[in-house]
Design a protein around this motif. Structure first.
Motif, PDB file in Angstrom:
ATOM      1  N   UNK A  56       0.844  -1.197   0.000  1.00 48.46           N
ATOM      2  CA  UNK A  56       0.000   0.000   0.000  1.00 48.46           C
ATOM      3  C   UNK A  56       0.879   1.246   0.000  1.00 48.46           C
ATOM      4  N   UNK A  57       1.932   1.224   0.813  1.00 53.02           N
ATOM      5  CA  UNK A  57       2.840   2.375   0.878  1.00 53.02           C
ATOM      6  C   UNK A  57       3.491   2.628  -0.483  1.00 53.02           C
ATOM      7  N   UNK A  58       3.923   1.569  -1.157  1.00 51.32           N
ATOM      8  CA  UNK A  58       4.539   1.720  -2.480  1.00 51.32           C
ATOM      9  C   UNK A  58       3.531   2.306  -3.469  1.00 51.32           C
ATOM     10  N   UNK A  59       2.313   1.781  -3.482  1.00 48.29           N
ATOM     11  CA  UNK A  59       1.311   2.295  -4.425  1.00 48.29           C
ATOM     12  C   UNK A  59       0.951   3.740  -4.103  1.00 48.29           C
ATOM     13  N   UNK A  60       0.898   4.099  -2.822  1.00 53.25           N
ATOM     14  CA  UNK A  60       0.602   5.481  -2.443  1.00 53.25           C
ATOM     15  C   UNK A  60       1.735   6.411  -2.889  1.00 53.25           C
ATOM     16  N   UNK A  61       2.979   5.974  -2.729  1.00 52.95           N
ATOM     17  CA  UNK A  61       4.123   6.777  -3.171  1.00 52.95           C
ATOM     18  C   UNK A  61       4.073   6.980  -4.686  1.00 52.95           C
ATOM     19  N   UNK A  62       3.792   5.929  -5.424  1.00 49.32           N
ATOM     20  CA  UNK A  62       3.665   6.042  -6.880  1.00 49.32           C
ATOM     21  C   UNK A  62       2.545   7.028  -7.233  1.00 49.32           C
ATOM     22  N   UNK A  63       1.430   6.955  -6.507  1.00 47.60           N
ATOM     23  CA  UNK A  63       0.314   7.857  -6.807  1.00 47.60           C
ATOM     24  C   UNK A  63       0.690   9.311  -6.535  1.00 47.60           C
ATOM     25  N   UNK A  64       1.485   9.556  -5.521  1.00 45.28           N
ATOM     26  CA  UNK A  64       1.950  10.922  -5.241  1.00 45.28           C
ATOM     27  C   UNK A  64       2.822  11.428  -6.389  1.00 45.28           C
ATOM     28  N   UNK A  65       3.721  10.575  -6.867  1.00 43.91           N
ATOM     29  CA  UNK A  65       4.592  10.968  -7.978  1.00 43.91           C
ATOM     30  C   UNK A  65       3.777  11.245  -9.247  1.00 43.91           C
ATOM     31  N   UNK A  66       2.812  10.378  -9.533  1.00 46.13           N
ATOM     32  CA  UNK A  66       1.953  10.593 -10.702  1.00 46.13           C
ATOM     33  C   UNK A  66       1.178  11.895 -10.536  1.00 46.13           C
ATOM     34  N   UNK A  67       0.647  12.125  -9.340  1.00 48.31           N
ATOM     35  CA  UNK A  67      -0.086  13.358  -9.077  1.00 48.31           C
ATOM     36  C   UNK A  67       0.770  14.595  -9.275  1.00 48.31           C
ATOM     37  N   UNK A  68       2.015  14.529  -8.826  1.00 48.94           N
ATOM     38  CA  UNK A  68       2.915  15.664  -9.023  1.00 48.94           C
ATOM     39  C   UNK A  68       3.188  15.908 -10.509  1.00 48.94           C
ATOM     40  N   UNK A  69       3.364  14.830 -11.264  1.00 55.56           N
ATOM     41  CA  UNK A  69       3.611  14.971 -12.706  1.00 55.56           C
ATOM     42  C   UNK A  69       2.402  15.542 -13.438  1.00 55.56           C
ATOM     43  N   UNK A  70       1.215  15.133 -13.038  1.00 59.10           N
ATOM     44  CA  UNK A  70       0.010  15.596 -13.729  1.00 59.10           C
ATOM     45  C   UNK A  70      -0.416  16.976 -13.245  1.00 59.10           C
TER      46      UNK A  70
END
Length: 129
Positions: A101-115
């Motif tokens: 869950x932590x890994x997926x949340x971190x990935x989602x933060x990075x995607x959110x920052x990019x978008x």
């Protein structure tokens, strides 16, 4: 199996799945946090008028986080059933599941920052100037 019976069994399967999601929302604080962030991200996407590709990326990322959270909830419940007393291996199962869950949340933060980063930066820059 007749068409009617097949259709009824599909409806029942959907009801079970929705019941599982409801269980996670009611019992897991982190699932409720994910729900709030999901709503916030969708609203932000609408406000910033993101592209179709960005929507696709966003929905895949949201799905990744939700899948990890739901699997984590299921694994924790199963571990509690199988090993109600403390056991080192049970702890590893729960910790690794939570790590996903932590890994997926971190990935989602990075995607959110990019978008969202560039349009938000432009908005802040215009607001300051």
């Amino acid at each position: 199996m007749s068409g009617k019976v097949y259709f009824q069994s599909r409806i029942q399967s959907i009801q079970y799945a929705l019941g599982g999601i409801q269980y996670a929302l009611v019992t897991q604080q982190n699932t409720r946090i994910h729900a709030l962030f999901t709503i916030a991200v969708i609203v932000l996407g609408i406000l910033l008028q993101i592209t179709k590709v960005e929507w696709i990326t966003l929905f895949l990322t949201i799905g990744l986080v939700w899948m990890a959270e739901l699997f984590n909830t299921a694994i924790e419940a199963l571990v509690d059933l199988i090993s109600p007393e403390h056991h080192d291996t049970a702890k590893i199962c729960k910790d690794v599941s939570a790590g996903s869950v932590a890994v997926s949340a971190l990935i989602s933060i990075l995607v959110g920052l990019l978008i969202f980063g560039p349009p938000l930066w432009r908005w802040v820059s215009e607001f300051i100037n």
